[in-house]
Design an enzyme around this catalytic site. Structure first.
Site, short mmCIF file in Angstrom:
data_model
loop_
_atom_site.label_atom_id
_atom_site.label_comp_id
_atom_site.label_asym_id
_atom_site.label_seq_id
_atom_site.Cartn_x
_atom_site.Cartn_y
_atom_site.Cartn_z
N LYS A 82 45.24 39.93 39.11
CA LYS A 82 46.43 39.48 38.38
C LYS A 82 47.40 40.66 38.22
CE LYS A 82 43.42 36.22 36.08
NZ LYS A 82 43.51 34.90 35.50
N SER B 27 36.49 31.89 34.66
CA SER B 27 35.63 32.65 33.75
C SER B 27 34.26 32.97 34.34
CB SER B 27 35.48 31.91 32.42
OG SER B 27 36.73 31.80 31.78
N ASN C 162 40.60 38.61 41.70
CA ASN C 162 42.04 38.47 41.47
C ASN C 162 42.41 39.38 40.32
OD1 ASN C 162 44.65 37.68 40.98
ND2 ASN C 162 44.09 35.71 40.04
N HIS D 46 47.78 29.57 42.74
CA HIS D 46 46.99 29.84 41.54
C HIS D 46 47.58 29.05 40.36
CE1 HIS D 46 45.19 32.00 38.17
NE2 HIS D 46 44.27 32.40 39.03
N GLY E 73 40.36 32.15 32.41
CA GLY E 73 40.70 33.11 31.35
C GLY E 73 40.33 32.63 29.96
N GLU F 91 39.51 25.69 40.88
CA GLU F 91 39.66 26.42 39.62
C GLU F 91 40.14 25.46 38.54
OE1 GLU F 91 39.95 30.92 40.32
OE2 GLU F 91 41.97 30.12 40.09
N GLU G 252 48.16 29.86 37.41
CA GLU G 252 49.18 30.60 36.63
C GLU G 252 50.54 30.52 37.32
OE1 GLU G 252 46.96 34.26 36.34
OE2 GLU G 252 45.55 33.30 34.98
C1 PEP Z 1 41.46 33.61 38.33
O1 PEP Z 1 42.33 34.43 38.03
O2 PEP Z 1 41.50 33.00 39.40
C2 PEP Z 1 40.38 33.36 37.37
C3 PEP Z 1 39.47 32.47 37.65
O3 PEP Z 1 40.41 34.10 36.21
P1 PEP Z 1 39.17 34.30 35.17
O4 PEP Z 1 37.98 34.66 36.02
O5 PEP Z 1 39.62 35.41 34.30
O6 PEP Z 1 38.99 33.00 34.48
#
Ligand code: PEP
Length: 249
Positions: free
Chosen positions: A11, A213, A9, A95, A173, A167, A97
């Protein structure tokens, strides 16, 4: 046996030129990686560049959201047929976010998922608990509520086209990855919810990815869990070498 799905992803990162340069480095590193399906979810405007750069490879391209109507006076929105028309095959939906900053509800997640499926896109639907829910012992209830508020309202035929990404919001993040045990518990709980709603066979074939992460050095431990069917990777997918090491763990 569920095939691993490793999805990046991006972003809101990378311009068109950087997209092409990324694939020049990334593709040679994953040409032999037939153990997994590989997807990169790019910003909308870079999807054509990503599709062109990945043409003829085993990497497929996805979007990071989709609107629930096909066309109309909805300034700023992008529809499923538009995404499919430029070669996207996948789309991330729900997601955290989007839920956090854009007030995405489970109802909207359901409508977006249905629209994606109608356009032939494969949804990767995200759900996960917030830190206060985990600390208050409410993880299972949070996952149950998200599942029943959205995904569980799909027909069985629709649901079998969906991949889920667990997630935990506290891991996205932040550099704090869930341990393989924490992820496994959550995946088991989700698979149980799927089994109750859609039956054993559908539950056994649904891919549940872990996201939060993920980095190359702990991917092996996560992927060693039979409950974990791949990863949704944010930050570490922005670098082609780092994402390739995750794919090839
Ligand atoms: C994501 O954007 O779905 C995600 C898990 O980000 P990160 O790996 O940066 O935590």
């Amino acid at each position: 046996m569920r095939k691993l799905l490793m999805a990046g992803n991006w972003k809101m990162y990378k311009a068109a030129g950087e997209t092409t340069a990324y694939f020049e480095k990334f593709l040679p590193l994953v040409t032999a990686s037939s153990h997994a399906d590989i997807v990169i979810c790019a910003p909308y405007v870079n999807i054509p560049a990503a599709v062109a750069a990945a043409a003829g490879s085993r990497v497929e391209i996805g979007a990071q959201n989709v609107f629930w109507l096909q066309e109309g006076a909805y300034t700023g929105e992008i529809s499923g047929p538009m995404l499919a028309g430029v070669g996207a095959r996948w789309v991330i939906i729900g997601h955290s976010e989007r839920r956090q900053y854009f007030h995405e509800t489970d109802e909207a997640v359901l409508k977006r998922t249905q629209a994606a499926l109608e356009s032939g896109l494969r949804p990767i639907v995200c759900l996960g608990e917030r830190l206060e829910e985990r600390e208050g012992g409410g993880t299972e209830e949070a996952l149950r509520a998200q599942f029943h508020g959205g995904l569980a309202r799909l027909s069985e035929q629709q649901f079998t086209r969906v991949a889920i990404a667990y997630e935990p919001v506290w891991a996205i993040g932040t550099g704090k990855t869930a341990t393989p045990e924490i992820a496994t518990d959550a995946h088991r709980h989700l698979r149980g919810l799927i089994e109750t709603r859609y039956g054993k066979q559908v539950a056994a074939q649904t891919r549940i990815l872990y996201g939060g992460s993920v980095k190359a050095d702990h991917t092996k431990g996560l992927m060693a869990q039979t409950e974990i069917d791949g990863a949704l990777v944010g930050g570490a997918s922005l670098d082609p070498v780092s994402f390739a090491s995750i794919v090839n763990f």
